[in-house]
Design an enzyme around this catalytic site. Structure first.
Site, short mmCIF file in Angstrom:
data_model
loop_
_atom_site.label_atom_id
_atom_site.label_comp_id
_atom_site.label_asym_id
_atom_site.label_seq_id
_atom_site.Cartn_x
_atom_site.Cartn_y
_atom_site.Cartn_z
CB ILE A 1 -11.68 -11.99 -6.05
CG1 ILE A 1 -10.81 -12.70 -7.22
CG2 ILE A 1 -13.05 -12.79 -6.25
CD1 ILE A 1 -10.40 -13.93 -7.09
CB CYS B 1 -4.40 -4.93 1.64
SG CYS B 1 -3.03 -4.78 0.95
CG LEU C 1 -2.21 -1.07 1.29
CD1 LEU C 1 -2.90 -1.09 2.35
CD2 LEU C 1 -3.08 -0.64 0.05
#
Lengths: 302, 255
Positions: free
Chosen positions: A190, A129, A73
């Site tokens: 997904i 995540c 991220l």
């Protein structure tokens, strides 16, 4: 008329073809290739309350026909997004869907509130995540927590809320129902499958984070099956993704029950895939004599 | 501007069979704007999935061609080595930030190791066009695995090191550079394996040095944030976008 006009409840796009978060930056990196206003929407790279430098390299590897990534991220934080990225992104003439993540339920509320501003078309809530230590996937594997996140976001914004589901669960339909009850307007699915690859010479995992998210063509059958299951389980629209590389792949997702689709890893292989799919769906509809792509949403269930 | 075009292969010849190849491609748009140190993302076949990032070896704007010098390392470069003249090649480019090219008062130094020599040739040509005097130091593992020396010797004074001593000086480029007065050069540019770059970084106070880095890439376009390298300030930068060329003083090789 526009055969591809896409209505995801209160969220509308000119067509059902989007690009997946983390594979397209904010769009800037792709605007040399084509007019971004051709896209239904752009799901921008995941944003968090604070700046994150991301994981130590190696962050990506191709394996078994797909790729594993563990970026962690990396992003400049929500203030940087609002001040430096959004002003340009909102001029692209496409829907800007901001992907948000947090390490606590409150973080999600904060992000939803901060991003309830002009230029943001919808929020995609990342509860899946696999590459960060705190939060991330735990929100996406426990139905009660997924419900709480959806509710928190709902209470802090009037923007359409897209909850992004993780495939790394036993029963995806239960997760979908949980976010629907929590107030999700749309489900995207997904996210990546958790995987790994090992360097047999060095006898060590290739990705520095050991595990990462597996994406690309090999995950398509799994994604398709999950969209098919969730379509039966909820009453909110689905944005389907997972290994979509061409028109046939996109049509399969629509027939499984997706009202829109997203191209992810495919953007790395050929940036024009989303544009080719828009053309390809139109051609398919023409050949079948159909006036709207909505006629084939969920067609495989009949 | 970045293009995704089908170039036409003009030639694709082994310099050393099954090891190093030189491919010349007709692609006007990319040849028009490519700068030394930039690279291409090439789709080599249906497998592997990802494109392969390959440095540009030479650009000829007049002939509208770009050349790549590449080593066969895996399935992607193996595919490339099997392509023939007149076939099409799906290329994205030119990508990344290249080397600084201008007229310097004193000499420039090019330092290359193995296939890392590839981006230095076009750089040398452009530095020479700008009126610079160039010296070149190249390192290979052996005489049998050295290549493209005829190209580099046209640019200026060439010195070669090989690990086994079968050609030139025995050792790495360090064996040559340890005898150099680096402060007599206005600029040095390097590309090669990481141990070589780590060594060169120790020389960064003696000469203004630019390094071209290699990293495993996803998109090559700056979107996926995979190919990052660490900077001295602790942040990461994208090798494909802010790089592959960085000032040596920006880059950190610390774990």
């Amino acid at each position: 008329m526009n055969k591809l006009e896409c209505n995801l409840g209160k969220f509308k796009m000119k067509n059902p073809v989007t690009v997946a978060s983390g594979t397209f930056g904010s769009g800037k990196e792709f605007k040399d290739f084509y007019d971004l206003s051709l896209l239904g929407g752009i799901m921008v790279k995941g944003t968090t309350p604070e700046k994150r430098v991301g994981n130590k390299p190696q962050r990506l590897v191709e394996t078994s026909g797909g790729i594993i990534n563990s970026i962690g991220l990396a992003n400049g934080g929500v203030d940087d997004f609002i001040n430096n990225i959004l002003p340009e992104a909102k001029t692209y003439g496409t829907e800007i869907i901001v992907n948000i993540s947090g390490s606590s339920i409150d973080d999600y509320g904060y992000m939803a509130d901060r991003l309830s501003i002009d230029g943001v078309s919808a929020l995609e809530v990342n509860i899946s995540c696999p590459n960060v230590k705190e939060g991330g996937i735990t929100f996406g594997t426990d139905p009660n927590m997924a419900f709480d996140v959806a509710k928190m976001v709902k209470n802090n914004t009037s923007k359409p809320i897209i909850m992004k589901l993780s495939p790394n669960v036993t029963n995806i339909a239960i997760m979908a129902q949980a976010v629907e009850s929590g107030g999700a307007d749309i489900i995207s699915m997904i996210n990546t499958l958790i995987g790994m690859a090992i360097d047999v010479e060095k006898q060590r995992p290739i990705i520095n984070n050991i595990i990462g998210g597996y994406s690309g063509p090999p995950i398509k059958p799994v994604a398709l099956r999950m969209v098919y299951e969730v379509y039966k389980a909820v009453n909110i629209p689905i944005i389907g993704m997972g290994g979509i590389m061409n028109t046939t792949d996109a049509l399969e997702f629509i027939m499984a029950g997706a009202s829109a689709i997203s191209v992810g890893t495919g953007n790395f292989v050929d940036p024009y895939i989303p544009i080719d799919i828009i053309k390809g769906i139109n051609e398919y509809l023409d050949n079948k004599g159909l006036s709207s792509y909505t006629d084939i949403i969920g067609a495989a269930h009949k | 501007m970045i293009f995704k075009n089908n170039g036409i292969i003009i030639s694709n010849e082994p310099i050393i069979e099954d090891f190093v190849y030189l491919m010349k491609i007709n692609e006007k748009n990319i040849a028009d704007i490519a700068k030394p140190g930039q690279f291409l993302e090439i789709k080599t076949g249906s497998v592997p999935l990802l494109r392969k990032p390959i440095s540009i070896f030479e650009v000829d704007k007049v002939a509208e061609t770009i050349s790549i010098l590449y080593q066969v390392k895996g399935p992607g470069t193996k595919n490339l080595s099997e392509l023939k003249a007149n076939q099409q090649l799906d290329i994205i480019g030119p990508l990344g930030t290249g080397f600084t090219v201008k007229k310097f008062d004193n000499k420039c130094l090019l330092i290359g190791g193995g296939i890392g020599i590839a981006p230095l040739y076009d750089l040398g040509l452009k530095l020479k066009e700008s009126g610079n005097e160039i010296e070149i130091v190249l390192g290979f593992s052996s005489k049998d695995t050295s290549y493209a020396l005829d190209y580099f010797s046209k640019l200026g004074t060439l010195t070669v090191a090989t690990m086994d001593g079968s050609l030139g000086i025995k050792g790495t480029v360090e064996a040559i550079l340890s005898n150099y007065e680096l402060n007599t050069f206005d600029k040095a540019y390097a590309c090669g394996p990481e141990p070589m770059l780590k060594y060169l970084k120790t020389l960064e106070d003696k000469v203004n040095l630019e390094l071209s880095l290699e990293a495993y890439m996803g998109c090559g376009l700056g979107a996926c944030l995979s190919c990052v390298c660490k900077m001295t300030d602790g942040t990461y930068k994208r090798v494909c976008k802010e790089g592959p060329v960085f000032k040596s003083k920006e880059v950190s090789f610390d774990e």
